[in-house]
Design an enzyme around this catalytic site. Sequence first.
Site, mmCIF file in Angstrom:
data_model
loop_
_atom_site.group_PDB
_atom_site.id
_atom_site.type_symbol
_atom_site.label_atom_id
_atom_site.label_comp_id
_atom_site.label_asym_id
_atom_site.label_seq_id
_atom_site.Cartn_x
_atom_site.Cartn_y
_atom_site.Cartn_z
ATOM 1 N N SER A 189 56.471 29.572 -11.967
ATOM 2 C CA SER A 189 57.482 30.382 -11.277
ATOM 3 C C SER A 189 56.786 31.367 -10.358
ATOM 4 O O SER A 189 55.599 31.668 -10.533
ATOM 5 C CB SER A 189 58.326 31.155 -12.291
ATOM 6 N N ASP A 190 57.502 31.889 -9.384
ATOM 7 C CA ASP A 190 56.992 33.033 -8.643
ATOM 8 C C ASP A 190 57.169 34.269 -9.525
ATOM 9 O O ASP A 190 57.790 34.220 -10.589
ATOM 10 C CB ASP A 190 57.728 33.177 -7.311
ATOM 11 N N TRP A 191 56.634 35.390 -9.071
ATOM 12 C CA TRP A 191 56.580 36.623 -9.867
ATOM 13 C C TRP A 191 57.989 37.016 -10.331
ATOM 14 O O TRP A 191 58.865 37.334 -9.533
ATOM 15 C CB TRP A 191 55.969 37.740 -9.036
#
Length: 724
Positions: free
Chosen positions: A264-266
């Site tokens: 996932s992104d942050w």
Amino acid sequence: MKESELTTLLHTMTLEEKIGQLVQLSSNFYSDAEGALTGPMAQMGVTEKLVADSGSTLGASGARQIIDLQKRHLEASRLQIPLLVMADVVHGYKTIFPIPLAIGCSWHPELAEEAARIAAREAAVSGVHVVFAPMVDLVRDPRWGRVMESTGEDAFLNSVFARAFVQGFQGNDLKNDRDRVAACVKHFAAYGAAEGGREYNTTDLSEWRMREEYLPAYKAAVDAGCKMIMTSFNTIKGVPSSANRWLLRQVLRNEWAFDGTIISDWGAVRELLAHGVAEDEQEAAEKAIKAGVDIEMMTLCYPHALENLVADGRIPVSLIDQAVFRILNLKNDLGLFESPYRGVDEEKEKEIVYCAAHREQARKLAEESCVLLKNNGILPLQGHAKIALIGPFADSGDLLGSWSWKGEPRDTQTLKQAFLKDASFDTFFAKGSGITQTNSHFLEEAVVAAKQSDVVILAVGESSAMSGEASSRTRITLPDCQQKLFAALKATGRPIVTLLFNGRPLELGSLAEQTDALLEAWFPGSEGAEAIVNLLTGKTNPSGKLTMSFPRTVGQIPVYYNSFNTGRPLAENPQEPKYVSKYIDCPNEPLFAFGYGLSYTQFMYENLKLSASRLMEDEQLIVTVTVANVGDRPGADVVQLYLRDVAAETVRPIKELKGFKKIFLKPGARAEVSFTINEPMLRYVHSDLSSRSDSGRFEIGVGDSSARTLNAAFDFVKKDGVPR
């Protein structure tokens, strides 16, 4: 480690240890665990056991730090599973290359691959295993700050650069080549289509358009062997990417056979709550793991919820096992089980990072990335001229861009310093204004300097913080104070050469018309100042071409070269005063088109020829054109091939880039440039979402930009003779 050994390791792990592998924490948890665990981050619910079990970290770098971090982690890990170290190495580690949008404007994928190789070399010796690059998002809205990370508005060109970057980062033998790193391609998918160009905003595209325009560059990266994919923040078909089973499992896993790791992104997993598709962390974890997200970055839905989800029978352990195995396999691909300190070397780090050879490559790429947009003959500068170097970028090290993680503006040579090396000029300096503010003293000082000169070099643009992530803008003009500075200098009557430093195409207004020359420098990187001086003085001949159109006004956005014709096209009805697809207050065309860029020499295109007027499905057609350097300087030009499917089952763009070649010619030299056209190049996405070609008429354009081509046509005939 053999696959059977990885399987044995997996079965040896407890469920808690498996879930730990799915968690990515920032490096401060490892470098100062006690402080992190007792500070504000403790609110996340991080425990010492979770830190010991976690599978990866981001944001750490430096040989000594990574050695110490990995040593502590192995000591705390029951099964001695090494930690993956990831970082935002987007266009360089310490040696910063031009921003990716600028690299695209080089139209030189071999140099892009070399830039990625150098970034990998510096990152690897400093302890990094995975880089969050390349970003291959298609972008057509310059209001979005992250256009700087993309190579532009064209799916074909983005695909070419995606392959080059992946190859440069990973090489051919990732396990044994310790100078390489794993590439994490981002952001999957269609992040560049955010509504209004607003960061983190909704994306709403038809599946047909996604497959036709937005997915090809990701597919090219997967085909090139990228090891990791990062999900995007946006929605697809109404579902956020990090919970999107269709996107991650159907398209990425099943159709494209991607067997690497998905991250996932942050914070994106927990953001499923804010999106409104999850009520709590448990539901967010369930949706993300079922969609196929292997690693949750910087939120803790997985460790907080997965054990309970297994106990309640809502997810099978096998789903977690699959994700863990992919992570273990990535570590194995990097050789971390045999060598947890893979590639990291304190002495070699001192020798390699930011070395002269790497900086020389950064200079070369910067020279090819700058685009000369206008020149009334004032450039190149003549020797012994008096130069007034003015503007907020005249003596600034802010040339690196917002994603230059380890780059140091204070260590970056400024334009002033680069000009002072050239004794052939008398140079006067004045700031003129800041980025967003000025005062009467700055303006007066600039006017005095200008009046003492033969030519003004005006260095203006955005600060690095004005583009990049979370830097969307509704007004993409130069700040008012810089426009005021230009007006004051114009009033002196001195010729003005304008240098633009920016991370996006800008709305230039009257400046483009009134300036005598205009050089788009983007954020050119560590050696950008020297590269620009070389270009201005003619030591290097500009060869960059735009890969993203410049709008005349923000009201045109999105404006891009490969648009659809519409049912009432202006081009085919030029005499119709009203009822055609046009603006009543502005031309349809951009100010500067895709593929456009000037040189100090002139190139002439002639003798466009086709090897046949008909192309059969199992044959090839050769397109040739003669290019001559009819100027008095050696130079390079980008020969561009465009195709148009005249009548198809779905609407087709008025032209599409299908090939390009960058050639170098001495004055008076001529070259015959050829392209091969075959059936796969004619395929497109039909209304049933299948990709195939149709019999029919095709138009060809070959030239030096999307707006200027020589044209021809051919008929394509399929074996089966099936009509559209």
